[in-house]
Design an enzyme around this catalytic site. Sequence first.
Site, PDB file in Angstrom:
ATOM      1  N   ASP A  65       0.806  -1.219   0.000  1.00 35.25           N
ATOM      2  CA  ASP A  65       0.000   0.000   0.000  1.00 35.25           C
ATOM      3  C   ASP A  65       0.841   1.271   0.000  1.00 35.25           C
ATOM      4  OD1 ASP A  65       0.675  -0.947   2.616  1.00 35.25           O
ATOM      5  OD2 ASP A  65      -0.743   0.434   3.520  1.00 35.25           O
ATOM      6  N   HIS A 267      -3.588   7.071   7.327  1.00 35.15           N
ATOM      7  CA  HIS A 267      -3.372   5.632   7.273  1.00 35.15           C
ATOM      8  C   HIS A 267      -4.483   4.905   8.021  1.00 35.15           C
ATOM      9  CE1 HIS A 267      -1.143   1.744   7.570  1.00 35.15           C
ATOM     10  NE2 HIS A 267      -0.652   2.155   6.401  1.00 35.15           N
TER      11      HIS A 267
END
Length: 300
Positions: A65, A267
């Site tokens: 990611d 995040h």
Amino acid sequence: MLAVTILGNNSALPAYDRHPTAQLVTLDDQLFLVDCGEGTQVQLSRYRIRWGRINYIFISHLHGDHYFGLPGFLNSMGLLHRENDLHLFAPPELEPILDLQFKAASTILPYTLHFHPLTQEGVLVKTDKFKVTCFPTKHRIPCWGFRFEQVKAPRRVNPERAIRHGVPAAFYDRLKWGENYTTKEGTLVTNELVTDPAAKPKSYAYCADTIYDEELIPRIAGVDVLYHETTYLRELNDRAASRFHSTTEQAANIAKKAGVGRLLIGHFSSKYENLDQFQAEAREVFPDTDLAIEGVTFRG
């Protein structure tokens, strides 16, 4: 001038129209791409950011990611006929991954890609205008944070005085960096006559994936803006620790102890659709906290 534009703010899985991690840091006339999750090039286009101005890319670690969007982005810049050199700072294991992908596709980039492996803490880039350093964070695999600083802030041009002394507007950018001007008649116009002193140099720190770690504090102390991951709310403190991530309260405590000016949190775990509680919990500890919302540019 310091600005941070959020391109992606979610953790591992894209969810609720949130994308994996990527940010664009602007420091005066420089653009830095920090991490490059899937969809980064789409986000850059969506927010009308000029790719050609990006000369430095920093990848914090090799969880997908944070870098799966990079091969496509590098290839697209080639398709757009980029010619300027590009500098990539990343864990050393990324270089053979990129080499294999480009070899399999018979891709030859029309620009020079300089790969700089991240192996130790210290200065990565330093010019007479800016400095970038890296520092380790504590995650499941080797992971790095980055600190961006103005070496010196540009002086402020006073247009009225500049016009009065015959300095053309085309020279203003050079005035900002301390140059004097000589008129066609040979008269020297000293910089101090037409500019004002610069503000305090700006700084930004990016704390990539990390468990709560007070060893970060001296490395990020006093920055104008700090980004710190907050994957979970405080109720999942144990889960955060087991997965080497942080919670809202933990990020806010780091910001408070480091004496930073402003905290950005991101995040976010895909288990959360609504993010309001992230901001509320962090602000209980550190009031100057904002959610790192995609498409928003935060100025320091």
